[in-house]
Design a protein around this motif. Structure first.
Motif, short mmCIF file in Angstrom:
data_model
loop_
_atom_site.label_atom_id
_atom_site.label_comp_id
_atom_site.label_asym_id
_atom_site.label_seq_id
_atom_site.Cartn_x
_atom_site.Cartn_y
_atom_site.Cartn_z
N PRO A 17 0.80 -1.23 0.00
CA PRO A 17 0.00 0.00 0.00
C PRO A 17 0.84 1.28 0.00
CG PRO A 17 -0.99 -1.60 1.46
CD PRO A 17 0.34 -2.17 1.05
N ALA A 18 1.91 1.32 0.78
CA ALA A 18 2.75 2.52 0.81
C ALA A 18 3.43 2.75 -0.53
CB ALA A 18 3.80 2.39 1.92
N VAL A 20 2.32 1.70 -3.51
CA VAL A 20 1.28 2.10 -4.46
C VAL A 20 0.97 3.58 -4.31
CG1 VAL A 20 -1.16 1.83 -5.04
CG2 VAL A 20 0.28 -0.19 -4.73
N SER A 21 0.86 4.05 -3.07
CA SER A 21 0.58 5.46 -2.84
C SER A 21 1.68 6.35 -3.41
CB SER A 21 0.43 5.71 -1.33
OG SER A 21 0.22 7.08 -1.07
N TRP A 22 2.95 5.96 -3.18
CA TRP A 22 4.07 6.75 -3.70
C TRP A 22 4.06 6.76 -5.23
CZ3 TRP A 22 8.33 6.57 -6.81
CH2 TRP A 22 9.32 7.53 -6.60
N LEU A 23 3.85 5.61 -5.83
CA LEU A 23 3.87 5.52 -7.29
C LEU A 23 2.70 6.27 -7.91
CD1 LEU A 23 4.95 1.78 -7.54
CD2 LEU A 23 6.23 3.72 -8.46
N ASP A 24 1.54 6.23 -7.28
CA ASP A 24 0.40 6.98 -7.81
C ASP A 24 0.68 8.48 -7.85
OD1 ASP A 24 -1.19 4.80 -8.33
OD2 ASP A 24 -2.29 4.89 -6.44
N ASN A 25 1.51 8.95 -6.90
CA ASN A 25 1.85 10.38 -6.86
C ASN A 25 3.01 10.75 -7.77
OD1 ASN A 25 -0.10 11.19 -4.95
ND2 ASN A 25 1.17 10.48 -3.25
N GLU A 26 3.96 9.84 -7.96
CA GLU A 26 5.20 10.17 -8.66
C GLU A 26 5.27 9.61 -10.08
OE1 GLU A 26 7.35 12.20 -7.38
OE2 GLU A 26 6.40 12.32 -5.40
#
Length: 338
Positions: A17-18, A20-26
């Protein structure tokens, strides 16, 4: 034919989850799909022996046959010759393997008329496209699922970086950024190799490369260190293999090298705690980069890299041979002080 240039890392499902969150932003999300794969080999496992892989992949859009030849190293990233062919059905087409360019990389002992299914992998793949500072494009995928063989299964959880365009060194800064999000360990053990082991027809293998006085062969030895740590953290490996690969490499570097720190952590922490240590995982990545740099930089002094490697390998071998299991950690720690 395509060349696959990638970095592969293993991680724990709770860290997805962490990431995925980073990749969704970057990065830009490019989709999610289910992949089912059947891997083939001869009864004598000639493809596995040649570090090659043959599979059929099933997706919602159809079927694809893939052959991957033995990997090579360039700046410590893996490069493999790869062929992909669409198929009308989930059935192997041996005629595609007879193409001249394929046969140039095909292991001679592998008889095409004796190929059979050995194991399968089923997983969900999420993917993103990341644009680096130099405009290089890198595909990032997270695979989560299972490896299946002989009625058994084991979890699969990996992150892969694959160069789409540009300079392969652009994958290292991305890898560093992802290491800050979650502990991920550089991997040299493919899904195929894990499948063979689960099927009961494989064992812990190492490249076992030799090096010359200028350092050719060092990247393969760094891959052995990756393998030793991977077996230790996820399977049935032990400290001995880590030190047999890692200590000679560390002796080629300064005492400030992160590899010395990683070796120290391997003694100070239990494997389950080391697995979750982001600094240790990042240390392996940086150490592999340093090893790659040694292959292109001139080395000071008269003593050849090969002689220094052989001396350190003999030294750590003697310590391991002369130490009882209960005192091995203390004996290895003394090597760090000497």
């Amino acid at each position: 034919m395509a060349k696959e240039i990638e970095l592969k890392l293993r991680l724990q499902p709770e860290d997805i989850p962490a990431l995925v969150s980073w990749l969704d932003n970057e990065a830009t999300a490019t989709g999610q799909k289910t992949l089912n794969n059947d891997y083939f080999d001869t009864p004598e496992l000639a493809l596995a022996a040649a570090h090659s892989a043959l599979r059929i992949r099933s997706t919602n859009s159809g079927f694809e046959q893939t052959f991957k030849a033995r990997s090579q190293s360039n700046s410590a990233v893996q490069i493999r010759h790869e062929w992909n062919w669409p198929l009308p059905e989930r059935q192997l087409d041996p005629s595609l393997l007879a193409l001249p360019e394929v046969q140039a990389c095909w292991p001679e002992p592998a008889a095409r008329d004796q190929l059979q299914t050995v194991f399968s992998t089923d997983f969900e793949r999420r993917s993103w496209l990341y644009t680096a500072a130099d405009d290089s494009e890198i595909e990032v995928v997270i695979d989560q699922g299972s490896i299946l063989a002989n009625g058994q299964s084991e979890p699969l959880c990996e992150l892969e970086l694959e160069l789409v365009s540009g300079d392969d060194t652009a994958m290292w800064p991305l890898s560093e950024a992802l290491h800050d999000v979650a502990p991920m360990w550089l991997s040299d053990i493919s899904k195929a190799e894990r499948g063979y082991r689960l099927a009961g027809v494989g064992s812990a293998l190492f490249h076992g490369a030799t090096i010359d006085a200028e350092g050719a062969g060092l990247p393969e030895l760094a891959f052995d260190l990756q393998r030793a740590l991977e077996y230790y953290l996820w399977s049935d490996g032990d400290l001995q293999a880590i030190w047999q690969s890692g200590y000679p490499l560390a002796r080629l570097m300064s005492k400030e090298s992160v590899l010395w720190q990683l070796l120290d952590k391997s003694l100070a922490m239990k494997s389950e705690h080391l697995l979750k240590d982001k600094a240790a995982a990042k240390a392996l990545t940086r150490a592999v980069q340093q090893v790659a740099g040694m292959c292109t930089e001139s080395q000071p002094g008269r003593e050849s890299i090969r002689d220094r490697w052989d001396e350190a390998r003999s030294q750590v071998g003697d310590v391991i041979e002369c130490s009882e299991t209960s005192s091995l950690s203390a004996s290895l720690k003394q090597l760090l002080k000497d």
